[in-house]
Scaffold this active site. Structure first.
Site, PDB file in Angstrom:
ATOM      1  N   MET A 178      10.596  24.788  -1.681  1.00 54.07           N
ATOM      2  CA  MET A 178       9.704  23.749  -2.228  1.00 54.07           C
ATOM      3  C   MET A 178      10.446  22.829  -3.066  1.00 54.07           C
ATOM      4  O   MET A 178      10.188  21.634  -3.044  1.00 54.07           O
ATOM      5  CB  MET A 178       8.851  24.514  -3.140  1.00 54.07           C
ATOM      6  N   LYS A 196       0.837  -1.133  -0.145  1.00 52.71           N
ATOM      7  CA  LYS A 196       0.031  -0.067  -0.087  1.00 52.71           C
ATOM      8  C   LYS A 196       0.836   1.147  -0.132  1.00 52.71           C
ATOM      9  O   LYS A 196       2.184   1.094   0.095  1.00 52.71           O
ATOM     10  CB  LYS A 196      -1.055   0.089   0.994  1.00 52.71           C
ATOM     11  N   TYR A 210      15.264  31.580   2.481  1.00 51.20           N
ATOM     12  CA  TYR A 210      14.269  32.455   2.824  1.00 51.20           C
ATOM     13  C   TYR A 210      14.297  32.780   4.231  1.00 51.20           C
ATOM     14  O   TYR A 210      14.741  31.926   4.898  1.00 51.20           O
ATOM     15  CB  TYR A 210      12.846  31.429   2.609  1.00 51.20           C
ATOM     16  N   ARG A 219      -9.809   0.801  16.167  1.00 47.16           N
ATOM     17  CA  ARG A 219      -9.580   1.735  15.069  1.00 47.16           C
ATOM     18  C   ARG A 219     -10.894   0.964  14.064  1.00 47.16           C
ATOM     19  O   ARG A 219     -11.737   1.573  13.814  1.00 47.16           O
ATOM     20  CB  ARG A 219      -8.426   1.466  14.364  1.00 47.16           C
TER      21      ARG A 219
END
Length: 821
Positions: free
Chosen positions: A765, A492, A716, A590
């Site tokens: 980013m 998964k 930054y 859960r």
């Protein structure tokens, strides 16, 4: 060398059922690798996880007529013209046949064992000796109980030297490999901790490996290694020893000096009183040690020091892997520009043929001359053409004088060129569209240039996935299971970030019982890519039932509401007896049925025919922590009672499973019928947080280096304040690629040329900055974000999180490159 079926029957001591004449050239142990059925002998091997006998009907239908078996098929009339050679143990029969085959050759044979470096030493010995001798060697790292006999079987009348690896993972295995290789020259590379779980001590492992050399004429090893020297002494061999040393000048091969510079290493040595030297284009310690082992073999086989020096200077790195890369114009590239011999060509073509994701694509082979085969060119290229045709290659592009001369033998779309430059200049490479392209060439043809032209370069940051390591992890946990315990492998979240298809395909090839994904769309994508294994959907959505029915995806069912909706959907689709997996809540709270709901669940399941329980399972909450052991034991007890109650309501077998990766390791008594392997498959022990075999390496490239004075800032918000004159490198990876912003501002580091390079300032980013002031590096050098030398667990600890999060955070825009040894 062909063998009659009568000869083979006698050698392996088989009872023969069938009287049909046959000549055997090929041995097969994996049904998926069938190439020449009429001349093939299939050994139906039985392992903990599989039984080769079940592939006999398929192989017979495909033309195989000769089988070594322990169990003869019941319906012999279905195999009218077959020969069955019945033996007590098919693996032992395979090994016995290979050992008898080896006895036919009175040539030097080098046997190599050790924990690391076996394949590199083998290939470097080959590079040093192949100009003078016709050599048969293990393809890639075929060094197992099955791989060794398959390798030795390749020896033929042209062989003048054999070079074979032997790898072991437990006591007693070398005893079986020694008579197959029967080395006259033994090389022990080193002794390390790999597979140590099956040995009582490093000394015990060393003594076991040395069994390979009991009848050798000479043994070669590092005489400065006290463990190895002690074990060799205890073995009481009568062999000559070449124990090379950097400390003891009384040794026959004494290493006087090792000098490294930016481009390579010069080694000065004294052998039998003569002072000589050579240079290799490598500076790492492992390569230097590997070269010393190769040197000792070459000297023993009387290669002149001058020839050794000339060939050492041109040693090629050993890639040892088939890389799958994204190519231009919709192509898929399989890069094997490592060497070009017949055995490795067979392996590479087999690898290409098995890629079910590429079904329907045109198959193109770019192949160079096969060098130093020892066979006449006409015979060699007739065999190559037969192999290419049998693997259903659509087009061949040949490079080299010899393969060009044999062009008429290839009855497919074809183009031939004398040189790689001629091929590149022709422009044919730019015409490749939506094809699978296998690039297979000897080093001297520089096929890396072809790969560079065809590769789609969309991003400088890549995630390399080592499929061999994945299989090693799979087998590590398999060895902890009872023979009849099944395994579910979790793929998964795009196989924990590694890429679901390639991982699923590899697991399917290694016969896992189930795959598991989170949602139905993940399972559908695997089916579309050609994955046929059983797939569990762990988080089924109510809107995805039709997808599950259409693609035969088996959902987890954890509530009566979900069960009712599934039954209704099955009724609308006309589905009956659809397998489901019942989840019980034993303490995680859960998802799952409460244990007290089991009687009502059994009653409801009996009053319908749409679905049928295939398994029942639960989740352990804290199996990776000792402080939760009492709670874990209560969970297991609760599950055992509830699952037994469910099973009592049905006559068919319902598989039970509760163990996750940590549970496999720590609760062997709770294996039940099946276990679920998750993070351990990807190389992380959740109990110790140690790396088993690293699967993923995230790496990028230095784009630019700036000299920035002290008191300036980087990035930054001016967060990266410099306290000294610094060299700052920019690398193209940022938080959009999965590099967590909290690693910035000196909180963590990457590796550049093996040294720590701290992140400077805020991570952006798409880019981040690192401090390389104290590192000898240049633009274009690689930076390792995590990998073998910088485990992902270190980043997880820095972020106070778990490795799962780091792995699954790697963005889909990061290109995945897969390789296997």
């Amino acid at each position: 060398m062909s063998n009659s079926i009568e000869e083979i029957t006698s050698v392996i001591g088989a009872e023969r059922i069938g009287k049909h004449q046959a000549t055997i050239d090929w041995i097969l142990t994996d049904s998926r690798s069938l190439c020449f059925p009429e001349e093939t002998l299939f050994f139906a091997l039985k392992t903990k996880r599989n039984d080769g006998h079940k592939y006999i009907p398929e192989l017979y239908a495909r033309g195989v007529r000769n089988f070594v078996v322990t169990d003869v098929p019941e319906q012999l009339s279905h195999y009218a013209d077959a020969n069955f050679l019945q033996v007590g143990n098919t693996l032992k029969a395979l090994q016995r046949l290979a050992a008898k085959h080896r006895e036919q050759f009175q040539v030097p044979v080098v046997g190599i064992t050790g924990s690391n470096g076996k394949t590199v030493v083998k290939e470097w010995i080959y590079q040093l000796l192949s100009p003078e001798k016709v050599i048969t060697r293990s393809p890639r790292s075929y060094n197992s109980q099955i791989g060794v006999p398959l390798s030795v079987w390749m020896m033929n009348e042209h062989t003048e030297l054999g070079i074979f690896e032997a790898g072991i993972s437990e006591m007693g295995e070398m005893e079986a490999l020694q008579p197959i290789i029967q080395p006259t020259i033994g090389v022990l590379t080193n002794i390390g901790w790999a597979h140590q779980e099956n040995f009582s001590s490093l000394q015990g492992k060393c003594m076991e490996k040395l069994q390979l050399f009991k009848d050798c004429d000479v043994i070669i090893y590092n005489g400065d290694n006290e463990l190895i020297s002690s074990c060799v002494s205890k073995s009481l061999f009568t062999s000559r020893e070449i124990a090379w040393s950097m400390k003891d000048n009384e040794r026959p091969l004494f290493i006087e000096k090792i000098e490294k510079d930016d481009t390579g290493t010069t080694v000065k040595y004294r052998y039998l009183g003569f002072l000589k030297e050579y240079r290799i284009p490598f500076i790492d310690d492992a390569s230097i040690e590997n070269s010393l082992n190769a040197l000792a073999v070459a000297l023993y086989l009387m290669v002149s020091p001058e020839d050794i020096a000339e060939r050492m200077a041109h040693l090629e790195p050993v890639a040892m892997r088939l890389e799958v890369k994204e190519g231009k114009n919709g192509c898929v590239l399989i890069n094997d520009s490592y060497n070009s011999d017949f055995a490795s060509l067979d392996i590479a073509l087999d690898f290409m043929a098995r890629r079910t994701e590429d079904k329907g694509r045109r198959r193109t082979l770019i192949l160079s001359d096969i060098l130093e085969s020892g066979q006449p060119s006409k015979l060699l290229y007739r065999q190559v053409a037969d192999l290419v045709h049998s693997r259903k290659v659509d087009r061949i592009i040949g490079v080299g004088e010899e393969i060009s001369a044999a062009a008429s033998r290839f009855e497919i779309d074809k183009r031939f060129f004398r040189t790689t430059a001629e091929l590149i200049e022709s422009g044919i490479l730019s015409s490749l569209r939506n094809e699978v392209v296998l690039i297979k060439g000897a080093r001297v043809f520089h096929f890396d240039d072809i790969t560079d032209l065809l590769e789609l370069k969309v991003h400088e940051t890549i995630l390399e996935i080592n499929l061999e390591a994945l299989v090693d992890n799979l087998n590590y946990y398999r060895n902890k299971l009872k023979p009849d315990t099944k395994m579910v492998c979790m793929v998964k979240a795009s196989a924990y970030g590694a890429g679901s298809f390639e991982i699923a395909k590899t697991l399917e090839d290694h016969r896992v019982d189930y795959l598991a994904v989170a949602v139905a769309d993940e399972g559908a994508d695997l089916r579309k890519a050609g994955i046929n294994s059983s797939i569990i959907i762990m988080n089924p959505e109510l809107t995805a039932f039709k997808t599950m029915f259409d693609y035969k995806l088996e959902p987890e069912v954890y509530s009566f509401h979900l069960l009712e909706e599934l039954i209704k959907a099955a009724g609308r689709e006309g589905v009956s007896n659809f397998p489901i997996h019942i989840k019980i809540d034993t303490g995680m709270h859960r998802l799952g049925f409460a244990p007290e709901e089991i009687p009502a669940l059994v009653d409801r399941l009996h009053r319908q025919s749409a679905v049928i329980p295939r398994s029942v399972f639960s989740h352990l909450v804290g199996s990776d922590a000792e402080r939760f052991d009492s709670f874990t034991r209560r969970q297991i007890e609760t599950f055992e009672n509830a699952s037994a109650e469910l099973q009592a309501g049905f006559s068919h077998k319902i598989l039970r499973h509760i163990c996750n990766t940590a549970g496999i390791e720590r609760y062997p008594g709770a294996q039940f019928d099946m276990v679920r392997l998750g993070i351990g498959l990807y190389g992380i022990d959740p109990f110790t947080n140690k790396i088993l075999h690293n699967v993923g390496t995230l790496k990028t490239t230095i784009l630019q280096i700036h000299d920035v004075p002290a008191d300036e800032t980087v990035g930054y918000s001016r967060k990266g304040i410099l306290t000294r004159n610094s060299r700052i490198a920019a690398i193209p990876i940022g938080y959009a690629d999965g590099l967590n912003r909290h690693l910035g501002n000196g909180n963590a580091y990457c590796l550049v040329n093996g040294q720590k390079a701290p992140y400077v300032g805020n991570i952006c980013m798409d880019v981040c900055m690192i401090d390389v002031t104290d590192i000898d590096c240049k633009e274009g050098d690689k930076a390792i974000i995590f990998g073998d030398e910088l485990p992902v667990t270190i980043l997880a600890d820095k972020l106070n999180t778990i490795p799962y999060e780091i792995l699954t955070s790697v963005s889909n825009r990061v290109k995945r490159i897969y390789y296997q040894n």
